[in-house]
Design a protein around this motif. Structure first.
Motif, mmCIF file in Angstrom:
data_model
loop_
_atom_site.group_PDB
_atom_site.id
_atom_site.type_symbol
_atom_site.label_atom_id
_atom_site.label_comp_id
_atom_site.label_asym_id
_atom_site.label_seq_id
_atom_site.Cartn_x
_atom_site.Cartn_y
_atom_site.Cartn_z
ATOM 1 N N ASP A 172 0.840 -1.207 0.000
ATOM 2 C CA ASP A 172 0.000 0.000 0.000
ATOM 3 C C ASP A 172 0.870 1.250 0.000
ATOM 4 O OD1 ASP A 172 -2.297 -1.461 0.110
ATOM 5 O OD2 ASP A 172 -2.662 -1.163 2.255
ATOM 6 N N PRO A 173 0.580 2.221 -0.887
ATOM 7 C CA PRO A 173 1.311 3.488 -0.833
ATOM 8 C C PRO A 173 0.809 4.288 0.359
ATOM 9 C CG PRO A 173 -0.408 3.592 -2.491
ATOM 10 C CD PRO A 173 -0.346 2.155 -2.030
ATOM 11 N N VAL A 174 1.599 5.251 0.817
ATOM 12 C CA VAL A 174 1.217 6.055 1.978
ATOM 13 C C VAL A 174 -0.126 6.742 1.759
ATOM 14 C CG1 VAL A 174 1.826 8.074 3.354
ATOM 15 C CG2 VAL A 174 3.594 6.434 2.702
ATOM 16 N N SER A 175 -0.392 7.132 0.523
ATOM 17 C CA SER A 175 -1.631 7.868 0.231
ATOM 18 C C SER A 175 -2.858 6.974 0.152
ATOM 19 C CB SER A 175 -1.482 8.618 -1.094
ATOM 20 O OG SER A 175 -1.224 7.695 -2.149
ATOM 21 N N SER A 176 -2.668 5.632 0.152
ATOM 22 C CA SER A 176 -3.810 4.730 -0.021
ATOM 23 C C SER A 176 -3.762 3.542 0.943
ATOM 24 C CB SER A 176 -3.856 4.220 -1.464
ATOM 25 O OG SER A 176 -3.997 5.297 -2.374
ATOM 26 N N PRO A 177 -4.094 3.774 2.218
ATOM 27 C CA PRO A 177 -4.130 2.675 3.181
ATOM 28 C C PRO A 177 -5.287 1.734 2.866
ATOM 29 C CG PRO A 177 -5.033 4.656 4.147
ATOM 30 C CD PRO A 177 -4.431 5.068 2.836
ATOM 31 N N SER A 178 -5.237 0.521 3.372
ATOM 32 C CA SER A 178 -6.285 -0.466 3.125
ATOM 33 C C SER A 178 -7.496 -0.282 4.038
ATOM 34 C CB SER A 178 -5.721 -1.883 3.311
ATOM 35 O OG SER A 178 -4.742 -2.165 2.332
ATOM 36 N N GLY A 179 -7.301 0.450 5.121
ATOM 37 C CA GLY A 179 -8.411 0.656 6.038
ATOM 38 C C GLY A 179 -8.003 1.541 7.195
ATOM 39 N N GLU A 180 -8.854 1.584 8.219
ATOM 40 C CA GLU A 180 -8.563 2.405 9.389
ATOM 41 C C GLU A 180 -9.249 1.830 10.615
ATOM 42 O OE1 GLU A 180 -10.101 6.313 8.732
ATOM 43 O OE2 GLU A 180 -12.200 5.689 8.907
#
Length: 218
Positions: A172-180
């Motif tokens: 995952d790139p820093v700008s696009s996490p998989s969730g929170e």
């Protein structure tokens, strides 16, 4: 805020947090930093209340009002023995005298003085590395919550402390996490924050794509 804490309750939805990162990243490219990375609310990270520790015995120096400015907030974090050395190393000017910190003010602990939430970010990608709540007292400010497990961001939402932790999967790139993971804390009479709610949001992996054609009429 971490170390006696761990995650927090309701948090801004994925879109809000990602939009914040994207917006600030654009400004960072221009060598600017906003005083706030989040939209609405006032903030959080790591779950669990942190051990209260006196950070300042007197009002922040240089403040012209009862509420400290961002410069005072930076010094408060630097002088705070509860803040890790790793976070303090990240706390350095990115451009000129601009530090990568977001500061929010509000009533979190029900005291007579204004409370302050400080988020410390990285200069490059503006990832939250530390979130802290400082309770306003007649003698200054006291650290009552900390979360130091990046990426983390704290906010004030209708009197509650909301901590958001982005979740990344391999690649995952820093700008696009998989969730929170989102945790909401509330201050109680015992003089600490307790967790009220927590939940996890998974983000869609679908980005962009072909536009849906407009149906033909007639």
């Amino acid at each position: 805020m971490h170390g006696g804490l761990t995650e927090a309750g309701p948090s801004p939805a994925r879109g809000t947090f990602q939009a914040v990162i994207a917006a600030v990243a654009v400004l960072a490219a221009l060598g600017l930093f906003l005083s706030s990375c989040a939209t609405g609310g006032t903030g959080a990270r790591d779950e669990g209340p942190a051990h209260a520790a006196a950070v300042a015995d007197a009002a922040p120096s240089g403040a012209t009002t009862d509420v400290p400015d961002r410069t005072d907030a930076v010094q408060l974090v630097k002088d705070d023995p509860e803040v890790s050395d790793e976070v303090k190393r990240e706390l350095k000017p990115c451009v000129g005298d601009d530090y990568p910190v977001d500061v929010s003010y509000g009533d979190l602990t029900g005291g007579a003085e204004t409370d302050m939430v400080v988020n410390v970010l990285t200069c490059g990608d503006l990832v939250g590395v530390g979130s802290y709540v400082y309770r306003g007292t007649s003698g200054g400010y006291k650290n009552v919550f900390k979360a130091e497990e990046p990426p983390v961001y704290a906010e004030i939402d209708r009197g509650d402390l909301v901590v958001t932790k982005q979740v990344y999967e391999r690649g995952d790139p820093v700008s696009s996490p998989s969730g929170e993971n989102v945790i909401t804390y509330r201050w109680v009479a015992a003089g600490r924050f307790v967790k009220e709610y927590s939940w996890h949001n998974d983000y869609s992996s679908v980005v962009g794509g072909e536009p849906t054609p407009v149906p033909e009429t007639g």
